[in-house]
Design a protein around this motif. Structure first.
Motif, PDB file in Angstrom:
ATOM      1  N   GLY A 255     -11.262  -7.336  -5.827  1.00  0.00           N
ATOM      2  CA  GLY A 255     -11.267  -6.434  -6.804  1.00  0.00           C
ATOM      3  C   GLY A 255     -10.020  -5.594  -6.917  1.00  0.00           C
ATOM      4  N   LYS A 256      -9.858  -4.407  -6.494  1.00  0.00           N
ATOM      5  CA  LYS A 256      -8.939  -3.607  -6.454  1.00  0.00           C
ATOM      6  C   LYS A 256      -7.989  -3.674  -5.060  1.00  0.00           C
ATOM      7  N   ARG A 257      -8.347  -4.667  -4.092  1.00  0.00           N
ATOM      8  CA  ARG A 257      -7.894  -4.749  -2.701  1.00  0.00           C
ATOM      9  C   ARG A 257      -6.774  -5.906  -2.691  1.00  0.00           C
ATOM     10  N   ILE A 258      -5.922  -5.902  -1.904  1.00  0.00           N
ATOM     11  CA  ILE A 258      -5.022  -6.839  -1.659  1.00  0.00           C
ATOM     12  C   ILE A 258      -5.466  -7.427  -0.424  1.00  0.00           C
ATOM     13  N   ALA A 259      -5.491  -8.893  -0.316  1.00  0.00           N
ATOM     14  CA  ALA A 259      -5.796  -9.522   1.252  1.00  0.00           C
ATOM     15  C   ALA A 259      -4.739 -10.349   1.288  1.00  0.00           C
ATOM     16  N   ILE A 260      -3.975 -10.371   2.511  1.00  0.00           N
ATOM     17  CA  ILE A 260      -2.895 -11.370   2.860  1.00  0.00           C
ATOM     18  C   ILE A 260      -3.704 -12.051   4.048  1.00  0.00           C
ATOM     19  N   GLY A 261      -3.649 -13.281   3.610  1.00  0.00           N
ATOM     20  CA  GLY A 261      -4.365 -14.274   4.791  1.00  0.00           C
ATOM     21  C   GLY A 261      -3.069 -14.663   5.876  1.00  0.00           C
ATOM     22  N   PHE A 262      -3.332 -14.705   7.033  1.00  0.00           N
ATOM     23  CA  PHE A 262      -2.575 -15.224   8.116  1.00  0.00           C
ATOM     24  C   PHE A 262      -3.124 -16.244   9.020  1.00  0.00           C
ATOM     25  N   GLU A 263      -2.404 -16.911   9.490  1.00  0.00           N
ATOM     26  CA  GLU A 263      -2.872 -18.104  10.399  1.00  0.00           C
ATOM     27  C   GLU A 263      -4.171 -17.621  11.324  1.00  0.00           C
ATOM     28  N   ASN A 264      -4.850 -18.627  11.740  1.00  0.00           N
ATOM     29  CA  ASN A 264      -5.841 -18.129  12.710  1.00  0.00           C
ATOM     30  C   ASN A 264      -6.974 -17.481  12.117  1.00  0.00           C
ATOM     31  N   ASP A 265      -7.063 -17.753  10.516  1.00  0.00           N
ATOM     32  CA  ASP A 265      -8.121 -16.985   9.738  1.00  0.00           C
ATOM     33  C   ASP A 265      -8.186 -15.567  10.019  1.00  0.00           C
ATOM     34  N   LEU A 266      -6.960 -14.906   9.861  1.00  0.00           N
ATOM     35  CA  LEU A 266      -6.851 -13.382  10.103  1.00  0.00           C
ATOM     36  C   LEU A 266      -6.411 -12.898   8.623  1.00  0.00           C
ATOM     37  N   HIS A 267      -6.969 -11.664   8.333  1.00  0.00           N
ATOM     38  CA  HIS A 267      -6.521 -11.089   7.176  1.00  0.00           C
ATOM     39  C   HIS A 267      -6.160  -9.491   7.085  1.00  0.00           C
ATOM     40  N   LEU A 268      -5.135  -9.407   6.478  1.00  0.00           N
ATOM     41  CA  LEU A 268      -4.751  -7.871   6.208  1.00  0.00           C
ATOM     42  C   LEU A 268      -5.263  -7.368   4.645  1.00  0.00           C
ATOM     43  N   VAL A 269      -6.087  -6.447   5.004  1.00  0.00           N
ATOM     44  CA  VAL A 269      -6.823  -6.009   3.508  1.00  0.00           C
ATOM     45  C   VAL A 269      -6.258  -4.656   3.445  1.00  0.00           C
ATOM     46  N   ILE A 270      -5.475  -4.292   2.298  1.00  0.00           N
ATOM     47  CA  ILE A 270      -4.952  -3.297   1.780  1.00  0.00           C
ATOM     48  C   ILE A 270      -5.623  -2.617   0.600  1.00  0.00           C
ATOM     49  N   HIS A 271      -5.861  -1.384   0.553  1.00  0.00           N
ATOM     50  CA  HIS A 271      -6.873  -0.771  -0.606  1.00  0.00           C
ATOM     51  C   HIS A 271      -5.842   0.570  -1.040  1.00  0.00           C
ATOM     52  N   LEU A 272      -5.151   0.340  -2.126  1.00  0.00           N
ATOM     53  CA  LEU A 272      -4.329   1.508  -2.255  1.00  0.00           C
ATOM     54  C   LEU A 272      -5.058   2.846  -2.875  1.00  0.00           C
TER      55      LEU A 272
ATOM     56  N   MET B 108      -5.225   5.069  -9.955  1.00  0.00           N
ATOM     57  CA  MET B 108      -5.508   3.708  -9.052  1.00  0.00           C
ATOM     58  C   MET B 108      -5.173   2.582  -9.830  1.00  0.00           C
ATOM     59  N   PRO B 109      -4.150   1.728  -9.133  1.00  0.00           N
ATOM     60  CA  PRO B 109      -3.796   0.410  -9.441  1.00  0.00           C
ATOM     61  C   PRO B 109      -4.916  -0.341  -9.663  1.00  0.00           C
ATOM     62  N   GLU B 110      -5.160  -1.036 -10.914  1.00  0.00           N
ATOM     63  CA  GLU B 110      -6.223  -1.826 -11.313  1.00  0.00           C
ATOM     64  C   GLU B 110      -5.793  -3.320 -11.281  1.00  0.00           C
ATOM     65  N   LEU B 111      -6.497  -4.041 -12.124  1.00  0.00           N
ATOM     66  CA  LEU B 111      -6.440  -5.433 -12.048  1.00  0.00           C
ATOM     67  C   LEU B 111      -5.152  -5.913 -12.407  1.00  0.00           C
ATOM     68  N   PRO B 112      -4.614  -5.594 -13.536  1.00  0.00           N
ATOM     69  CA  PRO B 112      -3.322  -5.881 -13.901  1.00  0.00           C
ATOM     70  C   PRO B 112      -2.117  -5.598 -12.796  1.00  0.00           C
ATOM     71  N   ASP B 113      -2.182  -4.441 -12.179  1.00  0.00           N
ATOM     72  CA  ASP B 113      -1.326  -3.976 -11.484  1.00  0.00           C
ATOM     73  C   ASP B 113      -1.365  -4.876  -9.992  1.00  0.00           C
ATOM     74  N   ILE B 114      -2.430  -5.092  -9.571  1.00  0.00           N
ATOM     75  CA  ILE B 114      -2.840  -5.695  -8.459  1.00  0.00           C
ATOM     76  C   ILE B 114      -2.109  -7.176  -8.600  1.00  0.00           C
ATOM     77  N   VAL B 115      -2.535  -7.822  -9.798  1.00  0.00           N
ATOM     78  CA  VAL B 115      -2.225  -9.109 -10.010  1.00  0.00           C
ATOM     79  C   VAL B 115      -0.655  -9.184 -10.150  1.00  0.00           C
ATOM     80  N   VAL B 116       0.136  -8.254 -10.525  1.00  0.00           N
ATOM     81  CA  VAL B 116       1.483  -8.337 -10.453  1.00  0.00           C
ATOM     82  C   VAL B 116       2.075  -8.051  -9.116  1.00  0.00           C
ATOM     83  N   TYR B 117       1.473  -7.284  -8.330  1.00  0.00           N
ATOM     84  CA  TYR B 117       1.733  -7.145  -6.908  1.00  0.00           C
ATOM     85  C   TYR B 117       1.899  -8.281  -5.911  1.00  0.00           C
ATOM     86  N   LEU B 118       0.494  -9.034  -6.311  1.00  0.00           N
ATOM     87  CA  LEU B 118       0.340 -10.178  -5.850  1.00  0.00           C
ATOM     88  C   LEU B 118       1.431 -11.298  -6.152  1.00  0.00           C
TER      89      LEU B 118
END
Length: 307
Positions: free
Chosen positions: A56-73, A1-11
């Motif tokens: 945590g181990k999720r990636i949250a992509i923020g969009f206009e109008n206060d919307l968020h796409l949350v990805i859990h690998l 499972m991708p962890e903190l170092p992996d998620i940081v580099v992804y971001l």
């Protein structure tokens, strides 16, 4: 499972590619990957990316109008990036998000589809994915010790508890405990102040070092070989191989779909920790120490050493 170092580099890779970009289209190749209904994922189309963050181990992509796409690998989910000028087609695709500069592709190997996508509307909805766990790289030794002792568990369980510590999973907890020279089964209630400080330092060092290594490995390219197993790791995924510090064979405890890797010589004073499956099978024949295990193998294979 991708962890903190992996998620940081992804971001960091995503920041360079989609920050300020508009999402043009969403294609869901799997009906199971989307785990939310309201707001619908179609509301993200035409919106501009205004921020990215790790939960945590999720990636949250923020969009206009206060919307968020949350990805859990989860365990086998991975992200790929495909530029507009093409490239080899991805396999095992769950979802594709088309931006102006290229496409973000969510894939997952294996038959168990656990990776997920949620759409959250507003910070209130986003909070359900934030466990408010301690960010070790932003904390003090005192904060770390307080959280560590807030519940009485083994060190392995506490480090991987997403309610306690953010972004640490099976792989880096093994590396951290080896660096700290501590047994994974030590109870937090029995940890001395000295060992708690040593564990904090190991957490900080291991997470920082591996983030830097993965960042250097990817360079400006999008991370393409995200894995929990690296040959440079000390113990994780190295069962039976020599510990880089003492040369003793790395041991493991297998439980459910996970395993805990450790060096008995460095971490447990030479004592082998009971594996739930093998120790029950062998019962009184289960070796209790490195020396006993080596004698066990030497008796059955004359002329050969376990090492």
């Amino acid at each position: 499972m991708p962890e903190l170092p992996d998620i940081v580099v992804y971001l960091e890779a995503l920041e360079r590619r989609i920050a300020g970009s508009t999402l043009r289209a969403v294609h869901l190749q799997s009906m199971f990957v989307l785990r939310s209904v309201d707001p619908p994922i179609s509301t993200l189309v035409g919106r501009r990316v205004v921020g990215l963050r790790r939960l945590g181990k999720r990636i949250a992509i923020g969009f206009e109008n206060d919307l968020h796409l949350v990805i859990h690998l989860m365990i086998a989910g991975r992200l790929q990036w495909k530029d507009r000028n093409g490239g080899p087609p991805a396999r095992n695709i769950l979802a594709t998000f088309e931006f102006e500069s290229g496409s973000l592709i969510l894939t997952e190997a294996g038959s168990k589809k656990r990776a997920s996508v949620h759409v959250a509307g507003g910070d209130h909805d986003l909070q359900q994915f934030d466990h408010k766990a301690l960010e070790i790289l932003e904390s003090s030794p005192e904060e770390f010790a307080r959280v560590l002792r807030s519940e009485n568990h083994t060190l392995k369980r506490s480090l991987t508890d997403p309610r306690l510590f953010s972004g640490i999973g099976n792989a880096y907890s093994d590396e951290i405990l080896h660096r700290a020279l501590l047994s994974p089964l030590t109870l937090t209630s029995k940890l001395s102040d000295h060992d708690a400080a040593k564990l904090f330092e190991a957490c900080f060092t291991v997470l920082s070092e591996w983030t830097g290594r993965l960042r250097k490995l990817s360079g400006e390219a999008f991370p393409s070989k995200v894995t929990s197993f690296h040959p440079e790791m000390a113990v994780h995924g190295r069962f039976g191989k020599p510990c880089p510090d003492c040369g003793s064979p790395v041991q493991r405890i297998v439980y459910a779909e996970n395993e805990c890797n450790y060096c008995a010589t460095c971490q447990t004073g030479g004592r082998l920790l009971a594996d739930r499956a093998m120790s029950r099978l062998l019962k009184e024949d289960w070796p209790r120490s490195i020396d006993e295990m080596e004698r066990h193998f030497d008796e059955r294979r004359p002329g050969r050493s376990y090492r």
